[in-house]
Design a protein around this motif. Structure first.
Motif, PDB file in Angstrom:
ATOM      1  N   ARG A 203       0.644  -1.213   0.002  1.00 28.42           N
ATOM      2  CA  ARG A 203      -0.022   0.007   0.064  1.00 28.42           C
ATOM      3  C   ARG A 203       0.714   1.296   0.020  1.00 28.42           C
ATOM      4  NH1 ARG A 203      -0.017  -2.593   4.862  1.00 28.42           N
ATOM      5  NH2 ARG A 203       0.333  -1.566   6.599  1.00 28.42           N
TER       6      ARG A 203
ATOM      7  N   PRO B 275      -5.892  -2.860  -0.769  1.00 26.15           N
ATOM      8  CA  PRO B 275      -7.494  -2.761  -1.017  1.00 26.15           C
ATOM      9  C   PRO B 275      -7.909  -4.188  -1.355  1.00 26.15           C
ATOM     10  CG  PRO B 275      -6.108  -0.988  -2.031  1.00 26.15           C
ATOM     11  CD  PRO B 275      -5.130  -1.899  -1.358  1.00 26.15           C
TER      12      PRO B 275
ATOM     13  N   GLN C 205      -8.325  -6.366   1.609  1.00 29.75           N
ATOM     14  CA  GLN C 205      -9.564  -5.978   2.370  1.00 29.75           C
ATOM     15  C   GLN C 205     -10.706  -6.480   1.757  1.00 29.75           C
ATOM     16  OE1 GLN C 205      -8.192  -2.110   2.962  1.00 29.75           O
ATOM     17  NE2 GLN C 205      -7.780  -2.302   5.230  1.00 29.75           N
ATOM     18  N   ARG C 206     -10.877  -6.555   0.569  1.00 32.99           N
ATOM     19  CA  ARG C 206     -11.955  -6.889  -0.240  1.00 32.99           C
ATOM     20  C   ARG C 206     -12.142  -8.498  -0.080  1.00 32.99           C
ATOM     21  NH1 ARG C 206     -10.348  -4.460  -4.476  1.00 32.99           N
ATOM     22  NH2 ARG C 206      -9.645  -6.356  -5.712  1.00 32.99           N
TER      23      ARG C 206
ATOM     24  N   ASP D  18      -3.554   1.825   7.558  1.00 34.89           N
ATOM     25  CA  ASP D  18      -4.516   0.576   7.257  1.00 34.89           C
ATOM     26  C   ASP D  18      -3.939  -0.385   6.597  1.00 34.89           C
ATOM     27  OD1 ASP D  18      -6.577   2.955   7.354  1.00 34.89           O
ATOM     28  OD2 ASP D  18      -5.748   3.840   5.466  1.00 34.89           O
TER      29      ASP D  18
END
Ligand code: MN
Length: 298
Positions: A179, A200, A203-204, A248
Motif C-alpha cells: 500500500r 485494497p 481488504q476486499r 490501514d
C-alpha cells in the motif's frame, strides 16, 4: 484445508537465526530487533512451551565502518550459509531481522539448498514492494530492494550471494499487503509478472483467501517455499515498532489463524520476521505480536 497436524509434545524447539542488520534502512534501529525480541518475548515463549535456539550473527559483521552495501552483502553471505544448512538438513528456521535487506541472504541460501530438487517459492507480506533497484530508488535504502535482488536485479553483491543469477522465479512469488510504493516498483513487478495482492484487495477478499492464493503460487511446482513477513504489513496501531509504518494495514485478529495454517505446511522451509525496531515500540505491542506470530507455528 489442514496443512499439517500439530504435535502433542509439551515443549517445542525452534531454530532461530539472529540477523541484526540495520545498515539497509534509513533508521538503523532494527539492528536491535533480535535483541529486543529476546528481551521482550523469549521468557514468555518459554513459559508457553517454546524454546528458541539461536544462531548469532558474528560481531565482526556489524558495521565496522564499511559502506551499507558492504555490510548488507557480507551479512547476506553469512545468513545464506546458515539457511542453506538448515534447509539441506530439512530443519525449518526462523530468521529474526534486522531490516528487510536480510531477506536477500535468507532466501538466497534456502533457494540454493533446494536447487537440486526444484525451485523455492516465496510469499512476501509487506506494506511495501521492496522492488527497487539502485537506479529507481528515491532513498537509496537497501531494504527497499531485496525482492528485486532475489529476482536477479540490482547490485551484483546482492544478486550472486549464494549462486549467480536469480534466487526466485517470479512465477513462484506473491506479494501481499502492498500500500506504499513508488510507480517504478509497480512497473518492475508488472514487467516481471509478479503477483501483487495489494492492501485494497486484501481488504476486499479477506486475509484467509489471499493467503490461500499465495500458498498456491508459492507451493505449486516448487520444492518448498518460504514466508517473509515485514511487520509493517500490520496496522501501525498493532505494530508501531517498525521503521516505515504505513496506515490501514492487516489486523492480527484476521491474520493469525490463516498464517498458522500457511506456515505449518511441511513444504514451508522457513519463515522470516523483520523490521522490528524496539526503540519505536509502544507498550511492547509489536513484541507481543511477534510472540503470537511465533506461537502460531507450533
Ligand atoms: Mn519490507
Amino acid at each position: 484445508m489442514l496443512y499439517g497436524l500439530g504435535t502433542n509434545s509439551r515443549t517445542q524447539t525452534i531454530a532461530a537465526v539472529e540477523v541484526a542488520v540495520g545498515a539497509g534502512a534509513k533508521d538503523s534501529g532494527c539492528r536491535d530487533g533480535p535483541a529486543g525480541f529476546r528481551q521482550q518475548a523469549e521468557a514468555e515463549l518459554r513459559a508457553r512451551g517454546v524454546t528458541l535456539t539461536w544462531r548469532h550473527m558474528p560481531q565482526s559483521l556489524r558495521d565496522a565502518g564499511a559502506s551499507p552495501l558492504d555490510v548488507v552483502a557480507s551479512t547476506a553471505r553469512w545468513t545464506a550459509r546458515v539457511t542453506r544448512n538448515f534447509v539441506t538438513k530439512d530443519n525449518r528456521f526462523l530468521v529474526v531481522g534486522g531490516d528487510h535487506s536480510c531477506a536477500v541472504g535468507t532466501w538466497s541460501g534456502a533457494a540454493d539448498a533446494l536447487r537440486p530438487s526444484g525451485a523455492l517459492g516465496l510469499i512476501w507480506i509487506d506494506a511495501h514492494m521492496d522492488m527497487h533497484v539502485p537506479e529507481t530508488s528515491h532513498s537509496g535504502a537497501i531494504n527497499g530492494m531485496p525482492v528485486a535482488a532475489l529476482l536477479g536485479y540490482g547490485a551484483p553483491q546482492l544478486t550472486s550471494v549464494a549462486h549467480r543469477g536469480a534466487a526466485i522465479d517470479p512465477r513462484h512469488l506473491c506479494l501481499i499487503g502492498a500500500r506504499s510504493f513508488e510507480p517504478e516498483e509497480a512497473a518492475f513487478g508488472q514487467r516481471h509478472g509478479v503477483r501483487v495482492i495489494d492492501m485494497p484487495e486484501v481488504q476486499r477478499r479477506g486475509v484467509k483467501a489471499v493467503l490461500a492464493e499465495a500458498h498456491a503460487i508459492a507451493a505449486s511446482g516448487t520444492a518448498g517455499y518460504g514466508v517473509s513477513l515485514d511487520l509493517d504489513a500490520f496496522d501501525p496501531v498493532e505494530a508501531p515498532g517498525v521503521g516505515t509504518p504505513a496506515p490501514d494495514g492487516i489486523r492480527a485478529a484476521d491474520f493469525l489463524a490463516p498464517w498458522s495454517e500457511l506456515i505449518k505446511d511441511p513444504a514451508c522451509v522457513g519463515i522470516e520476521i523483520v523490521e522490528y525496531n524496539p526503540a519505536l515500540d509502544r507498550d511492547g505491542r509489536t513484541a507481543r505480536l511477534m510472540q503470537d506470530l511465533v506461537m502460531a507455528w507450533v
